[in-house]
Design an enzyme around this catalytic site. Structure first.
Site, PDB file in Angstrom:
ATOM      1  N   CYS A 180      -5.235  -1.609   6.801  1.00  0.00           N
ATOM      2  CA  CYS A 180      -6.049  -0.409   6.687  1.00  0.00           C
ATOM      3  C   CYS A 180      -7.349  -0.628   5.935  1.00  0.00           C
ATOM      4  CB  CYS A 180      -5.234   0.729   6.083  1.00  0.00           C
ATOM      5  SG  CYS A 180      -4.230   0.264   4.669  1.00  0.00           S
TER       6      CYS A 180
ATOM      7  N   CYS B  15       0.836  -1.194   0.000  1.00  0.00           N
ATOM      8  CA  CYS B  15       0.000   0.000   0.000  1.00  0.00           C
ATOM      9  C   CYS B  15       0.874   1.248   0.000  1.00  0.00           C
ATOM     10  CB  CYS B  15      -0.917  -0.010   1.220  1.00  0.00           C
ATOM     11  SG  CYS B  15      -1.953   1.454   1.373  1.00  0.00           S
TER      12      CYS B  15
END
Length: 367
Positions: free
Chosen positions: A194, A99
């Site tokens: 997340c 990410c």
RNA sequence: UGCCGAGUCGUCUAACGGUAGGACAGCGGCCUUUGGAGCCGUAUGCGGAGGUUCGAAUCCUCCCUCGGCAG
């Protein structure tokens, strides 16, 4: 300076925003939408809405413009698909690492106006410029230090990055939050992947891969001792979820082809043999490999360092032997190297490096 | 249903006739921006019925159940 700030709605990035503003920079906040709400709407929870609300409140209070950037497609294509593919292949992915490299410091960098000289985030880590190179240094807060997750960002990405919290510890950040009277000052630190929010990792896995019954084998006695619901629910070093008495049992090996997981409670196997592995595709923060062999190492986010020896096979791959042992060395996870306080970069953990010209060298080295 | 042995938390295993405890699993919490690990805290059990005893998991009787030898 014109700065784009990645704002998550949490305390850290909010403080980062305010600090930069206080220093007189021209800041704009960006909230990245990466939450897969469509996919998981049936589960009810929508934590991203709360995040966004807080992000809005923080910006309103600061008088800063907030832009909401939808990056779900990119996120799905690059991070989620990678995660699923790795799990399916019997490996243990590290989505947050991807990410950072591909989304937060990747697509986001490309999408925003090049006028933004810097992109700031609430990461705990320091950037130091030395001889035209940008180096990554660990945070003074050993627990919050996030250099592990930043080890896979590229040199150009790091060059544009700014970590205003870098030289503080969490306590100081909380204090700043209080002084700024931030609307989210009492929010708990986020945790977990997340994009999953409150969704449990296993539910995510189950949604995509379902369940396949397989055998649990006690590797010490080569005997079947139970059954599991799918190899991808387990990773090397895992203890929970085995559901067998007489333990503690730990997963020591996976056979994803035959859907078998091997467990052990044998001290010898758990402690002595778990001390070496290959690393592949190392990202070098400074742009080139280190010439040192005795390094420090993190095998996961957290304060724990190992001493290790790194023998490079080529610029990107190497063989690592750690001092001591670790039960959770799993292919797909990342090993991150440090020279003192400096994070040099890291690569993925492998059982072996795919056959190539460098292979012989390895075998000779390993004995 | 002729002859021995064994029945204790979900599982394994302790308790001289004197408060049924531990381990693992489970559950809850803490920690942690990955998977994991770790730490703390917890519910649940004497197969049943009688008897002896101030007091029974423990001794006695019967019953039930499960192993084994017998067949």
């Amino acid at each position: 300076m014109k700065i784009a700030v990645l704002l998550s709605g949490g305390v850290d990035s909010s403080v980062a925003l305010r600090l930069l503003q206080q220093q007189g920079h021209d800041v704009t906040a960006f909230y990245l939408k990466i939450w897969l709400q469509d996919e998981f709407s049936f589960l009810g929870d929508c934590p991203w809405e709360e995040d966004l609300e807080f992000a809005r409140a923080v910006c309103e209070q600061a008088g800063v413009k907030l832009e909401v950037l939808p990056l779900q497609d990119e996120y799905w294509a690059k991070v989620v698909s990678y995660t699923i593919a790795e799990i399916k292949a019997g490996r243990t992915p590290n989505p947050d690492m991807y990410c950072n490299r591909l989304i937060k410091f990747g697509d986001f960098y490309d999408k925003i106006d090049p006028m933004y000289e810097k992109v700031a985030s609430g990461h705990y880590g320091m950037i130091e410029e030395k001889d035209g190179k940008h180096l990554l240094k660990i945070s003074p807060d050993p627990i919050k230090d996030q250099t592990y997750f930043l080890a896979y960002v590229t040199p150009p990405q790091l060059k544009r990055a700014l970590f205003p919290l870098g030289h503080y510890d969490k306590k100081q950040i909380r204090q700043f939050a209080k002084e700024f009277d931030l609307p989210n000052q009492i929010r708990k630190d986020s945790q977990g992947i997340c994009f999953l929010g409150k969704i449990k990792f296993n539910d995510f896995v189950k949604f995509h891969l379902g369940e396949i019954k397989g055998d649990i084998i006690n590797i010490d006695e080569s005997k079947k001792v139970g059954e599991h619901q799918g190899y991808y629910y387990f990773t090397i070093g895992q203890r929970q979820g085995i559901k067998l008495h007489g333990g503690p049992w730990y997963v020591v090996k996976k056979d994803h082809i035959n859907n078998i997981i091997y467990i052990s409670r044998n001290k010898e196997l758990l402690e002595v043999k778990r001390d070496s592995f290959y690393v592949r595709n190392i990202n070098w923060i400074a742009g080139e490999p280190t010439d040192k062999k005795e390094l420090r190492l993190k095998l996961r986010h957290g304060p724990r360092f190992y001493n290790c020896r790194l023998d490079l096979l080529n610029e990107l791959d190497g063989f690592v032997k750690i001092e001591g042992f670790d039960r959770g060395i799993a292919p797909g996870q990342f090993a991150v190297f440090y020279d003192g306080e400096y994070c040099l970069g890291g690569g993925s953990i492998e059982n072996e490096i795919p056959v190539g010209s460098e292979r012989k060298l390895v075998d000779a080295d390993v004995k």
